[in-house]
Design a protein around this motif. Sequence first.
Motif, PDB file in Angstrom:
ATOM      1  N   HIS A 185       1.040  -0.985  -0.257  1.00 24.39           N
ATOM      2  CA  HIS A 185      -0.067  -0.255  -0.057  1.00 24.39           C
ATOM      3  C   HIS A 185       0.814   0.959  -0.028  1.00 24.39           C
ATOM      4  O   HIS A 185       1.881   0.896   0.269  1.00 24.39           O
ATOM      5  N   SER A 186       0.533   1.758  -0.900  1.00 22.27           N
ATOM      6  CA  SER A 186       1.283   3.178  -0.832  1.00 22.27           C
ATOM      7  C   SER A 186       0.090   4.516  -1.636  1.00 22.27           C
ATOM      8  O   SER A 186      -1.001   4.443  -0.724  1.00 22.27           O
ATOM      9  N   GLU A 187       0.621   5.699  -0.536  1.00 23.85           N
ATOM     10  CA  GLU A 187      -0.329   6.503  -0.607  1.00 23.85           C
ATOM     11  C   GLU A 187       0.011   7.406  -1.987  1.00 23.85           C
ATOM     12  O   GLU A 187      -0.396   8.668  -2.526  1.00 23.85           O
ATOM     13  N   ARG A 188       1.361   7.413  -2.823  1.00 19.51           N
ATOM     14  CA  ARG A 188       1.229   7.830  -3.959  1.00 19.51           C
ATOM     15  C   ARG A 188       0.360   7.264  -5.166  1.00 19.51           C
ATOM     16  O   ARG A 188       0.056   6.061  -4.716  1.00 19.51           O
ATOM     17  N   PRO A 189       0.230   7.937  -5.896  1.00 22.63           N
ATOM     18  CA  PRO A 189      -0.948   7.375  -6.904  1.00 22.63           C
ATOM     19  C   PRO A 189      -0.526   5.798  -8.300  1.00 22.63           C
ATOM     20  O   PRO A 189       0.968   4.812  -7.654  1.00 22.63           O
ATOM     21  N   GLU A 190      -1.419   4.694  -7.678  1.00 17.84           N
ATOM     22  CA  GLU A 190      -1.140   3.797  -9.218  1.00 17.84           C
ATOM     23  C   GLU A 190      -0.218   4.308  -9.728  1.00 17.84           C
ATOM     24  O   GLU A 190      -0.627   5.286 -10.633  1.00 17.84           O
ATOM     25  N   LEU A 191       0.453   3.522 -10.213  1.00 17.10           N
ATOM     26  CA  LEU A 191       1.726   3.068 -11.657  1.00 17.10           C
ATOM     27  C   LEU A 191       1.221   3.352 -12.558  1.00 17.10           C
ATOM     28  O   LEU A 191       1.806   4.253 -13.505  1.00 17.10           O
ATOM     29  N   THR A 192      -0.245   3.016 -12.868  1.00 19.12           N
ATOM     30  CA  THR A 192      -0.402   2.718 -14.680  1.00 19.12           C
ATOM     31  C   THR A 192      -1.600   3.777 -14.045  1.00 19.12           C
ATOM     32  O   THR A 192      -1.819   3.978 -16.186  1.00 19.12           O
ATOM     33  N   SER A 193      -2.362   4.103 -13.537  1.00 21.69           N
ATOM     34  CA  SER A 193      -2.891   5.903 -13.826  1.00 21.69           C
ATOM     35  C   SER A 193      -2.256   7.234 -13.564  1.00 21.69           C
ATOM     36  O   SER A 193      -3.388   8.175 -13.213  1.00 21.69           O
ATOM     37  N   ALA A 194      -1.129   7.006 -13.395  1.00 23.47           N
ATOM     38  CA  ALA A 194      -0.301   8.054 -12.179  1.00 23.47           C
ATOM     39  C   ALA A 194      -0.181   9.428 -13.511  1.00 23.47           C
ATOM     40  O   ALA A 194       0.133   8.440 -14.877  1.00 23.47           O
ATOM     41  N   LYS A 195       0.146  10.589 -13.711  1.00 19.32           N
ATOM     42  CA  LYS A 195       0.084  10.980 -13.904  1.00 19.32           C
ATOM     43  C   LYS A 195       1.205  11.554 -14.546  1.00 19.32           C
ATOM     44  O   LYS A 195       1.897  12.316 -15.547  1.00 19.32           O
ATOM     45  N   ILE A 196       2.463  10.980 -13.279  1.00 17.84           N
ATOM     46  CA  ILE A 196       3.601  11.663 -13.385  1.00 17.84           C
ATOM     47  C   ILE A 196       4.169  10.556 -12.880  1.00 17.84           C
ATOM     48  O   ILE A 196       4.364   9.976 -12.224  1.00 17.84           O
ATOM     49  N   ILE A 197       5.300   9.808 -13.212  1.00 13.18           N
ATOM     50  CA  ILE A 197       6.559   8.762 -12.931  1.00 13.18           C
ATOM     51  C   ILE A 197       7.460   8.891 -12.637  1.00 13.18           C
ATOM     52  O   ILE A 197       8.395   9.598 -14.290  1.00 13.18           O
ATOM     53  N   VAL A 198       8.275   8.739 -11.641  1.00 11.72           N
ATOM     54  CA  VAL A 198       9.655   9.282 -11.285  1.00 11.72           C
ATOM     55  C   VAL A 198      10.209   7.882 -11.537  1.00 11.72           C
ATOM     56  O   VAL A 198      10.028   7.284 -10.304  1.00 11.72           O
ATOM     57  N   SER A 199      11.356   7.634 -12.638  1.00 11.57           N
ATOM     58  CA  SER A 199      12.110   6.012 -12.739  1.00 11.57           C
ATOM     59  C   SER A 199      13.191   5.926 -12.820  1.00 11.57           C
ATOM     60  O   SER A 199      14.142   6.871 -12.499  1.00 11.57           O
ATOM     61  N   GLY A 200      13.935   4.838 -11.836  1.00 14.46           N
ATOM     62  CA  GLY A 200      15.250   4.448 -11.070  1.00 14.46           C
ATOM     63  C   GLY A 200      15.400   3.554 -11.833  1.00 14.46           C
ATOM     64  O   GLY A 200      14.984   2.382 -11.358  1.00 14.46           O
ATOM     65  N   GLY A 201      16.923   4.013 -12.574  1.00 16.96           N
ATOM     66  CA  GLY A 201      17.667   2.212 -12.633  1.00 16.96           C
ATOM     67  C   GLY A 201      18.845   1.916 -12.067  1.00 16.96           C
ATOM     68  O   GLY A 201      18.364   2.528 -10.625  1.00 16.96           O
TER      69      GLY A 201
END
Length: 310
Positions: A185-201
């Motif tokens: 569970h996360s307070e952040r938006p769900e990945l597939t419906s988020a308007k902004i995504i910050v991804s790390g590698g």
Amino acid sequence: MIALVWVEHEDGAIKDATLATVTAAAKLGEVHALVAGSGVGGVAEAAAKIAGVTKVHVADDAAYDHALAENVAPLVAAIVRDHCDYFVAPATTTGKNIAPRVAALLDVMQISDILSVEDGDTFTRPIYAGNAIATVKSSDAKKVLTVRTTAFPKAAAEGSSGSVEPVSGPGDAGLSSFVGAEIAHSERPELTSAKIIVSGGRALGSSDEFHRVIDPLADKLGAAVGASRAAVDAGYAPNDYQVGQTGKIVAPEVYMAIGISGAIQHLAGMKDSKTIVAINKDEDAPIFQVADIGLVGDLFKLVPELTEKL
């Protein structure tokens, strides 16, 4: 022609993937929806309001809780066999679990991950990790499709007044049972419906550094957090963060790729994003070929500086 849409729902709410699937199904003809589970009357009423839906079939039975494909597929196959021309499901984990079984029961070929509907028999879908688009035509009398939901706009959640009709099915097939679920569970938006995504590698180097660098920026932007497969395999981030061909397909307004080189499998999952921002110290990294904004430099300096200035 009638298209039956599988309605994905959780905790009494319809998932966004269903709305995009309805848009795709509406291009095929009249849209019917299937809501399955126990105590799903509220979900059925909500589904009946989705723009374009004319009828909702409700299978209210504990056997269909948790969308166990072994139980759901015979129910879907029976409805499609008697009443519908198409079965359309979102290309989510659940949709991709149910649809192949439905296709097998109907003895037809499944057409997966469609990007567009050319006509009632012809569709486009990605192949070779999205580097080519195949046009596929099917002569099957009944067609089973999964939809890449990022390729279609979401139907309005309200705007229709479809009828609600109870339906019964074979019930519990006795082939599988639900044991439990460990859900992050996360307070952040769900990945597939988020308007902004910050991804790390992988360049972040460790789980501690991943969260130290990525999380504050995501929190400032109100963004979801994603990761490349390399970062997930290295244990920097959990599996449900993974974006790419073997992870989640996303198309947010803004996608920030931090320390991600841009392997073809990762690009397949995010290259439809409206704006792509890449931060990488290697100016020749493939990610810069698809990026709208590129920043070459040390992410450990640039990202905290960016976060501080937001």
